[in-house]
Design an enzyme around this catalytic site. Structure first.
Site: not given
Ligand code: UT7
Length: 306
Positions: A108, A232, A262
Site C-alpha cells: 500500500c 492511503h 482499500n
Molecule cells: O492497507 C494496509 C493494510 N491494512 C490496514 O491497514 C488495515 C488495518 N487494520 C484494520 O483496519 C482493522 O484492524 C480491521 C478493520 C481489520 C479490524 O478492525 P478492529 O477494530 O481492529 O477489529 P478486530 O480485529 O479487533 O475484531 C473485532 C471483532 C472480532 O470479534 P471478537 O474476537 O471480538 O469476537 C472479529 O472477529 O470483530 C470481528 N470481525 C468482524 N465482525 C463482523 C472481524 N471482521 C469482521 C467483519 N464483520 N467483517
C-alpha cells in the site's frame, strides 16, 4: 532542479459491491463494516493491466503528452497479472510506449515508492515518467473470509511526472521498511491475503505519524502549513488517529475509502482525483501524501502544487 506533476488519471471497475451485498454471503453487517472501517462499497473487476492501462492513458491525456514523450514507466502493484513477466511492460505495450517499464511492489506504500523511484530517474536524465498504481486485490481474496473480504478492492490511478530545471512540486520524502513485521500482512503463492488487523492498525498509525513528521521537517514546514492530506485509504479510523496525532483537522484529509475500499497502490491517486474534482487541489498549497502497508513499508512526501 525538480519535478512537476503534469497530469493525473484513474480507472475503476464498473461493478459496485456494497456492504449489504457482502453481508448476504458473509457473517458481517453493513453497520460493522461502516463503523469499524468507514467502507460502504467497493469496485471489483478488471486486472492490474486493464485498469492500469486505462488510468495511464487518462493521465497522459490529462498531461497532454503522447506515447513518445514518456521515457520510463513505473508501475506500483502488489497484484501483477502474472508473477512473470512484470505487468508494466504489458501496459507499456498497450499504451504504445517505447521505453523501459518495471513493476515496484511496496504494497500500500507502492504508489509513493513509485513516485520516489521516478524522482530518482528524473534526477538522472529522464524527462517524463508515467507512474501508475494498479491493483486487482479481489483476485487474492478468500471471499468466505470476512476479515479481508470487506476491506480489499480493485482500481488504478496514475500521474505523469516531468523534469523541471527551475523548480519542484516534490519537496521531501521519508520512506522506510521493516521486514521484521513481514508476517503481519501476507499473501502466499497460490493463497489469499491474511492480516493481523489490530497490529497492522497500531503500527500504521505510528509509521504514518513518524514519516509525516520527518517529511515535514525536511521540507521546513509544520502541520499548520498543510492545505491537504492525501493518505492511503485503509481504514477511516487510521486516518483519524494519524491526523489527530499530527495536529491536523480531519476535514483536511481526503477520504474516498467509503466508495472504493482499500485499493493498495491505487488509493492515493484515487484520493487525489477526488480532491481535484472537488476543487481541493490549490496552487501554492502544501500537501502531505502518505502511505503504509505490507512489508511493512511506509512512505510520506510533501508536495507543493504548481
Ligand atoms: O492497507 C494496509 C493494510 N491494512 C490496514 O491497514 C488495515 C488495518 N487494520 C484494520 O483496519 C482493522 O484492524 C480491521 C478493520 C481489520 C479490524 O478492525 P478492529 O477494530 O481492529 O477489529 P478486530 O480485529 O479487533 O475484531 C473485532 C471483532 C472480532 O470479534 P471478537 O474476537 O471480538 O469476537 C472479529 O472477529 O470483530 C470481528 N470481525 C468482524 N465482525 C463482523 C472481524 N471482521 C469482521 C467483519 N464483520 N467483517
Amino acid at each position: 532542479m525538480g519535478v512537476r506533476f503534469k497530469g493525473w488519471g484513474i480507472a475503476v471497475p464498473d461493478r459496485i459491491v456494497t456492504n449489504e451485498e457482502l453481508s448476504r454471503t458473509l457473517d458481517t453487517t453493513d453497520e460493522w463494516i461502516t463503523e469499524r472501517t468507514g467502507i460502504r462499497e467497493r469496485r471489483i473487476g478488471g486486472s492490474a493491466m486493464t485498469l492500469g492501462t486505462l488510468a495511464g492513458q487518462r493521465a497522459m491525456d490529462d498531461a497532454g503528452v503522447k506515447a513518445e514523450d514518456i521515457d520510463f514507466l513505473v508501475l506500483a502493484t502488489t497484484t501483477p497479472d502474472r508473477i512473470c513477466p512484470a505487468t508494466a511492460p504489458m501496459i507499456a505495450n498497450e499504451l504504445g510506449l517505447n521505453c523501459p517499464a518495471m513493476d515496484v511492489n511496496a504494497a500500500c506504500s507502492g504508489f509513493m515508492y513509485a513516485v520516489r523511484t521516478a524522482y530518482g530517474l528524473l534526477e538522472t536524465g529522464n524527462k517524463r515518467i508515467l507512474v501508475i498504481g494498479a491493483e486487482h486485490l479481489s483476485r487474492w481474496v478468500d471471499w468466505t473470509d470476512r476479515n479481508m473480504a470487506v476491506l480489499l478492492a480493485d482500481g488504478a490511478g496514475a500521474t505523469v511526472l516531468e523534469f523541471d530545471p527551475d523548480g519542484t512540486d516534490l519537496l521531501s520524502f521519508c520512506l522506510g521498511a521493516d521486514g521484521s513485521a513481514a508476517d503481519l500482512l501476507t499473501c502466499e503463492h497460490g493463497g489469499y491475503f491474511q492480516m493481523n488487523g489490530r497490529e497492522v492498525f497500531r503500527r500504521a498509525v505510528r509509521v504514518v505519524v513518524d514519516s509525516a513528521e520527518k517529511a515535514m521537517a525536511s521540507a521546513g514546514i509544520t502541520s499548520a502549513d498543510l492545505g491537504i492530506v492525501i493518505p492511503h485509504q485503509a481504514n477511516i479510523r487510521i486516518i483519524q488517529a494519524a491526523t489527530q496525532r499530527l495536529g491536523i483537522e480531519m476535514d483536511r484529509a481526503v477520504v474516498v475509502l467509503d466508495r472504493y475500499g482499500n485499493t493498495s497502490s491505487a488509493s492515493i491517486p484515487l484520493a487525489f482525483d477526488d480532491a481535484r474534482n472537488n476543487g481541493r487541489i490549490k496552487v501554492g498549497e502544501y500537501a502531505l501524501l502518505t502511505g503504509f502497508g505490507a512489508g511493512m513499508t511506509w512512505a510520506s512526501a510533501i508536495v507543493r502544487w504548481s
